[in-house]
Motif scaffolding. Structure first.
Motif, PDB file in Angstrom:
ATOM      1  N   VAL A 276       0.828  -1.206   0.000  1.00 39.34           N
ATOM      2  CA  VAL A 276       0.000   0.000   0.000  1.00 39.34           C
ATOM      3  C   VAL A 276       0.862   1.255   0.000  1.00 39.34           C
ATOM      4  N   LEU A 277       1.946   1.222   0.756  1.00 42.63           N
ATOM      5  CA  LEU A 277       2.845   2.370   0.778  1.00 42.63           C
ATOM      6  C   LEU A 277       3.430   2.629  -0.608  1.00 42.63           C
ATOM      7  N   HIS A 278       3.761   1.562  -1.319  1.00 42.98           N
ATOM      8  CA  HIS A 278       4.218   1.745  -2.691  1.00 42.98           C
ATOM      9  C   HIS A 278       3.106   2.320  -3.560  1.00 42.98           C
ATOM     10  N   LEU A 279       1.868   1.917  -3.275  1.00 41.41           N
ATOM     11  CA  LEU A 279       0.748   2.396  -4.059  1.00 41.41           C
ATOM     12  C   LEU A 279       0.534   3.896  -3.883  1.00 41.41           C
ATOM     13  N   VAL A 280       0.773   4.413  -2.678  1.00 45.01           N
ATOM     14  CA  VAL A 280       0.584   5.844  -2.430  1.00 45.01           C
ATOM     15  C   VAL A 280       1.858   6.632  -2.727  1.00 45.01           C
ATOM     16  N   GLY A 281       2.885   5.974  -3.258  1.00 47.21           N
ATOM     17  CA  GLY A 281       4.078   6.690  -3.703  1.00 47.21           C
ATOM     18  C   GLY A 281       5.263   6.656  -2.773  1.00 47.21           C
TER      19      GLY A 281
ATOM     20  N   ALA B 262       8.738   5.733  -1.452  1.00 41.99           N
ATOM     21  CA  ALA B 262       9.945   5.248  -2.106  1.00 41.99           C
ATOM     22  C   ALA B 262      10.580   4.133  -1.280  1.00 41.99           C
ATOM     23  N   ASP B 263      11.447   3.379  -1.944  1.00 43.21           N
ATOM     24  CA  ASP B 263      12.150   2.303  -1.228  1.00 43.21           C
ATOM     25  C   ASP B 263      12.981   2.857  -0.084  1.00 43.21           C
ATOM     26  N   GLY B 264      13.498   4.084  -0.263  1.00 43.87           N
ATOM     27  CA  GLY B 264      14.318   4.671   0.788  1.00 43.87           C
ATOM     28  C   GLY B 264      13.552   4.890   2.071  1.00 43.87           C
ATOM     29  N   TYR B 265      12.299   5.322   1.965  1.00 46.25           N
ATOM     30  CA  TYR B 265      11.478   5.527   3.162  1.00 46.25           C
ATOM     31  C   TYR B 265      11.260   4.213   3.893  1.00 46.25           C
ATOM     32  N   ILE B 266      10.851   3.188   3.139  1.00 44.39           N
ATOM     33  CA  ILE B 266      10.569   1.886   3.771  1.00 44.39           C
ATOM     34  C   ILE B 266      11.829   1.312   4.411  1.00 44.39           C
ATOM     35  N   SER B 267      12.943   1.390   3.705  1.00 43.49           N
ATOM     36  CA  SER B 267      14.185   0.836   4.252  1.00 43.49           C
ATOM     37  C   SER B 267      14.649   1.610   5.474  1.00 43.49           C
ATOM     38  N   ARG B 268      14.373   2.935   5.508  1.00 47.89           N
ATOM     39  CA  ARG B 268      14.756   3.719   6.685  1.00 47.89           C
ATOM     40  C   ARG B 268      13.965   3.293   7.918  1.00 47.89           C
TER      41      ARG B 268
END
Length: 326
Positions: free
Chosen positions: A225-230, A232-238
């Motif tokens: 869902v986070l990818h769906l709302v835009g 980035a991989d950097g946010y998730i990895s952080r």
């Protein structure tokens, strides 16, 4: 759910999904942690990291203690030589000792020479034979200690020839064999310590890797869902990096603190045992079991390094898994 799935979903399902997306988007803006701060898996990982940090700190500190003790032994042995004068029938032992002293003093590179008295020589055997034993009938050799001058080179062969020419029943020990054995022992301890530290780091990386994959599997829908709302991989990895860095820091503090406490207690116990005969022998062999500021700093650095490594490993695994899952 994919965009095609959203088209065929009911209006109620669409509203629920939109609400979930809005909440995820709001969480993205508020920078809410993606991974739960407290969980059973997180506590288990903290325990594992604490144990690994404790073992790593204990290994590093013990290696430093032994290396420092070996340096002290090398320093003492390298600055001294011993001449042993054995009692022989028909020869005056005191005269032989005096002749050996004169021969040694005449050799350049020697700072001082002194001989143990008969009572001092017998006292050296007390730890092995016990006190109160009459050693007058035993052929106890006399020892002569030769202090070397660090500013001048000593010709050991010349010293040996000069002493043996005057006192044939004398032998010279330059401790080169002991120095070689001490160097090998200290080097072996350091190598073993590095191997143990490497194994600890590998085990910790594997544990963090499994925990990261488990956390991603448990939050896969949220990640989608986070990818769906835009996002980035950097946010998730952080988010994963911060979470696992906190776990690693907590485990590092616990394990590193426990290792420091062990060395502090060992130092205190060695001080209390110093007055005993066994404590004297133990201190002579391994030192006072007291780490220097450098030793404690190494343990702190190990704990901090494990916390940083935990966060970085988690970030790298998340990046890799995101490309495989999405």
């Amino acid at each position: 759910m994919s965009e095609r799935g959203m088209i065929y979903a009911s209006s109620e399902e669409q509203r629920g999904l939109r609400r979930f997306v809005d909440e995820a988007d709001a969480g993205l803006r508020r920078d809410v942690p993606l991974v739960p701060a407290a969980s059973i898996a997180g506590r288990a990982l903290v325990t594992v990291i604490a144990i690994m940090t404790f073992l790593a700190g204990l290994t590093a500190g013990t290696a430093m203690l032994i290396a420092n003790a070996a340096d002290g032994w090398r320093g003492e042995v390298a600055r001294e030589m011993t001449i042993q004068v054995r009692p022989v029938t028909g020869r005056d032992l005191d005269a032989d000792v005096a002749a050996a002293l004169d021969a040694a003093r005449a050799i350049p590179g020697i700072a001082d020479v002194y001989a143990y008295s008969k009572a001092q020589s017998e006292a050296l055997l007390t730890p092995w034979l016990g006190a109160g034993l009459d050693l007058s009938e035993l052929p106890v050799p006399r020892l002569i200690v030769v202090k070397l001058d660090p500013r001048a080179a000593l010709d050991v062969d010349a010293l040996r020839k000069a002493v043996i020419d005057k006192v044939p029943n004398a032998t010279i020990d330059d401790h080169r064999l002991w120095l070689q054995r001490l160097s090998i022992m200290a080097g072996t301890v350091v190598v073993i310590a590095f191997v143990i530290l490497a194994l600890v780091m590998v085990a910790m990386v594997l544990a963090v890797g499994f925990a990261t994959r488990g956390a991603m599997a448990g939050n896969r829908e949220i990640i989608e869902v986070l990818h769906l709302v835009g996002a980035a991989d950097g946010y998730i990895s952080r988010q994963f990096q911060r979470h696992f860095f906190r776990l690693g820091l907590r485990g590092g503090i616990i394990g590193g603190g426990a290792a420091i406490l062990v060395f502090l207690l060992s130092s205190s116990i060695s001080v209390l045992m110093r007055t005993t005969a066994g404590g004297d022998q133990l201190e002579a062999m391994f030192g006072s079991f007291a780490l220097s500021i450098k030793g404690y700093s190494v343990i702190v650095l190990i704990a901090g390094g494990i916390a940083v490594t935990t966060g970085l490993v988690s970030r790298l695994i998340v990046f890799r898994r995101l490309r495989e899952l999405l």
